[in-house]
Design an enzyme around this catalytic site. Sequence first.
Site, PDB file in Angstrom:
ATOM      1  N   HIS A 100      -2.899  -4.812   2.298  1.00  0.00           N
ATOM      2  CA  HIS A 100      -3.970  -4.652   2.934  1.00  0.00           C
ATOM      3  C   HIS A 100      -4.053  -4.012   4.636  1.00  0.00           C
ATOM      4  O   HIS A 100      -5.227  -3.443   4.817  1.00  0.00           O
ATOM      5  CB  HIS A 100      -4.867  -5.773   2.789  1.00  0.00           C
ATOM      6  CG  HIS A 100      -6.361  -5.455   2.940  1.00  0.00           C
ATOM      7  ND1 HIS A 100      -7.152  -4.404   2.639  1.00  0.00           N
ATOM      8  CD2 HIS A 100      -7.380  -6.545   3.601  1.00  0.00           C
ATOM      9  CE1 HIS A 100      -8.393  -4.675   2.985  1.00  0.00           C
ATOM     10  NE2 HIS A 100      -8.618  -5.783   3.526  1.00  0.00           N
ATOM     11  N   ASN A 111      -8.303  -2.837  -2.317  1.00  0.00           N
ATOM     12  CA  ASN A 111      -9.672  -2.647  -2.014  1.00  0.00           C
ATOM     13  C   ASN A 111     -10.018  -0.850  -2.141  1.00  0.00           C
ATOM     14  O   ASN A 111     -11.270  -0.448  -1.968  1.00  0.00           O
ATOM     15  CB  ASN A 111      -9.929  -3.021  -0.537  1.00  0.00           C
ATOM     16  CG  ASN A 111      -9.328  -2.487   0.543  1.00  0.00           C
ATOM     17  OD1 ASN A 111      -7.802  -2.192   0.384  1.00  0.00           O
ATOM     18  ND2 ASN A 111      -9.996  -1.495   1.483  1.00  0.00           N
ATOM     19  N   HIS A 112      -9.030  -0.174  -1.967  1.00  0.00           N
ATOM     20  CA  HIS A 112      -9.240   1.247  -2.302  1.00  0.00           C
ATOM     21  C   HIS A 112      -9.128   1.599  -3.908  1.00  0.00           C
ATOM     22  O   HIS A 112      -9.732   2.689  -3.829  1.00  0.00           O
ATOM     23  CB  HIS A 112      -8.230   2.159  -1.399  1.00  0.00           C
ATOM     24  CG  HIS A 112      -8.450   2.209  -0.109  1.00  0.00           C
ATOM     25  ND1 HIS A 112      -9.081   3.204   0.500  1.00  0.00           N
ATOM     26  CD2 HIS A 112      -8.046   1.280   0.982  1.00  0.00           C
ATOM     27  CE1 HIS A 112      -9.209   2.992   1.577  1.00  0.00           C
ATOM     28  NE2 HIS A 112      -8.566   2.037   2.130  1.00  0.00           N
ATOM     29  N   ASP A 156       0.910  -1.165   0.027  1.00  0.00           N
ATOM     30  CA  ASP A 156       0.010   0.129   0.076  1.00  0.00           C
ATOM     31  C   ASP A 156       0.809   1.306   0.054  1.00  0.00           C
ATOM     32  O   ASP A 156       1.679   1.503   0.765  1.00  0.00           O
ATOM     33  CB  ASP A 156      -0.696   0.010   1.176  1.00  0.00           C
ATOM     34  CG  ASP A 156      -1.735  -1.102   1.391  1.00  0.00           C
ATOM     35  OD1 ASP A 156      -1.099  -2.107   1.310  1.00  0.00           O
ATOM     36  OD2 ASP A 156      -2.900  -0.922   1.849  1.00  0.00           O
ATOM     37  N   HIS A 165      -1.022   4.592  -0.563  1.00  0.00           N
ATOM     38  CA  HIS A 165      -1.950   5.473  -0.212  1.00  0.00           C
ATOM     39  C   HIS A 165      -1.754   6.987  -0.482  1.00  0.00           C
ATOM     40  O   HIS A 165      -1.611   7.813   0.310  1.00  0.00           O
ATOM     41  CB  HIS A 165      -2.307   5.408   1.313  1.00  0.00           C
ATOM     42  CG  HIS A 165      -3.231   4.150   1.670  1.00  0.00           C
ATOM     43  ND1 HIS A 165      -4.495   3.976   1.130  1.00  0.00           N
ATOM     44  CD2 HIS A 165      -2.971   3.003   2.089  1.00  0.00           C
ATOM     45  CE1 HIS A 165      -5.131   2.787   1.720  1.00  0.00           C
ATOM     46  NE2 HIS A 165      -4.060   2.101   2.123  1.00  0.00           N
ATOM     47  N   HIS A 206      -3.754  -8.420  -3.109  1.00  0.00           N
ATOM     48  CA  HIS A 206      -3.760  -7.321  -2.060  1.00  0.00           C
ATOM     49  C   HIS A 206      -4.327  -7.923  -0.761  1.00  0.00           C
ATOM     50  O   HIS A 206      -3.527  -7.562   0.247  1.00  0.00           O
ATOM     51  CB  HIS A 206      -4.848  -6.142  -2.521  1.00  0.00           C
ATOM     52  CG  HIS A 206      -4.731  -5.220  -1.685  1.00  0.00           C
ATOM     53  ND1 HIS A 206      -3.806  -4.153  -1.455  1.00  0.00           N
ATOM     54  CD2 HIS A 206      -5.877  -4.816  -0.774  1.00  0.00           C
ATOM     55  CE1 HIS A 206      -4.178  -3.096  -0.499  1.00  0.00           C
ATOM     56  NE2 HIS A 206      -5.419  -3.513  -0.247  1.00  0.00           N
TER      57      HIS A 206
END
Length: 431
Positions: free
Chosen positions: A349, A190-191, A129, A131, A242
């Site tokens: 994740h 998932n994002h 991740d 982000h 993920h």
Amino acid sequence: MGGRHTAPWCPCTRASSTRSPTRSPRNGSSASAHGSKISGVRAEAPRKISGAPVEWPHGGVLSRDWVLMLGEVLDTASRRLQPQQLPTVLPVPVVDAIVTTAERLLNGEPNCLKIDPEKSCTSVVLVGDVHGQLHDVLHLLEITGYPGSDQIYVFNGDYVDRGAWGFETYILLLAWKVLLPKRVFLLRGNHETRFCNIAYGFEEEVIVKYGDDASFLYEKILASFEALPLAAVVASSVYVAHGGLFRHCQQAPVLTPGTTPNSSKRFMDPESRSLKLGTLEDLAKATRGVLDPSGVGHNAVPGDVLWSDPSPNPGLEFNAARGIGLLFGPDCTQEFLQKHRLKLIVRSHEGPDAREKRTDMKSMDNGYTIDHVVDAGKLITLFSAPDYPQFQARSRRHENKGAYIVLEPPSFSKPHYHTFEAIIPRPQVQQ
């Protein structure tokens, strides 16, 4: 994952860049034309922001220097411009061209990528991740070395949300994908869903930065999310996804109207009475092109791949804490590795915030954890966003390290762990 917060995207102009590599890039300055028609194209030297907008190259043929220039422009813009000024240096047509070209490539890839490094490849870099932490991504690329003929990158999802520069981060990685489609692989997290983008800031970020054009670009990006592959197998040894493992699905029950990604209605799925671990064959048959996997029927496999978590306890059960996906124990890891003759599972994740709530699991303070050790191999969780969450609306951050994994020949099955600190100072952001 927390509730919705007001995301800040107002960098002040007083912060200056201090980004510098701590060691020489792994692959030096060598360029590669793998998968791209860059032969004979004049290389443009990277340039700092000068008021002139980035232009899409003639014929849509990217060069390595063009992508490096794009990264430099995005970095400088994040420090010198207000967020709503981003279109003055990164115009809508250029964003449109990058996303459209990348989506075409992604749509041509299978649900589960088969990545077989060539003899010239000296390393495969796995990234968790990120982000929206653009500056940490740029730093990671510098210290590790850029993608090229001797180095492959596999990014394991969650490019946006929570950080202030999810848009720039994703567009830059798409540009690398367009340049080197056989050296840069982007998996879905998932994002990369509408549900999370509304709740955790990415939708608002695009609106702030692109105003009247935001709706057009946002929908384009959402469509590209649907095209992202779900998983990869590297060198027939390492499974990367993920969330992780997933169930076997036989048929698609009717989805109850009004079901949402965190709805308890998903527990009415008839298949829930007899959960069985899925296989790579199940993954290959899954329905990928759905924006918000529901976690039931044909959407159960992508829902599991994006949302599942490992557990220290044996068995396969619903992930009640998330309301979607599964919890899978060491026995499931052993079964999956043994069945497919794999040595390693690398998933992401879970950051330090998620692990803080799971006292039965190891801390994510160092950017990675080894969660399962079984006879067939290991399961690792990898998180690459240091000092997370970057700009969530709260005073305390976890001050965690980020990490990445390097796989090397001949087997590419032994993980070499590398940790790194957040790049400081980050551009100041108005709260």
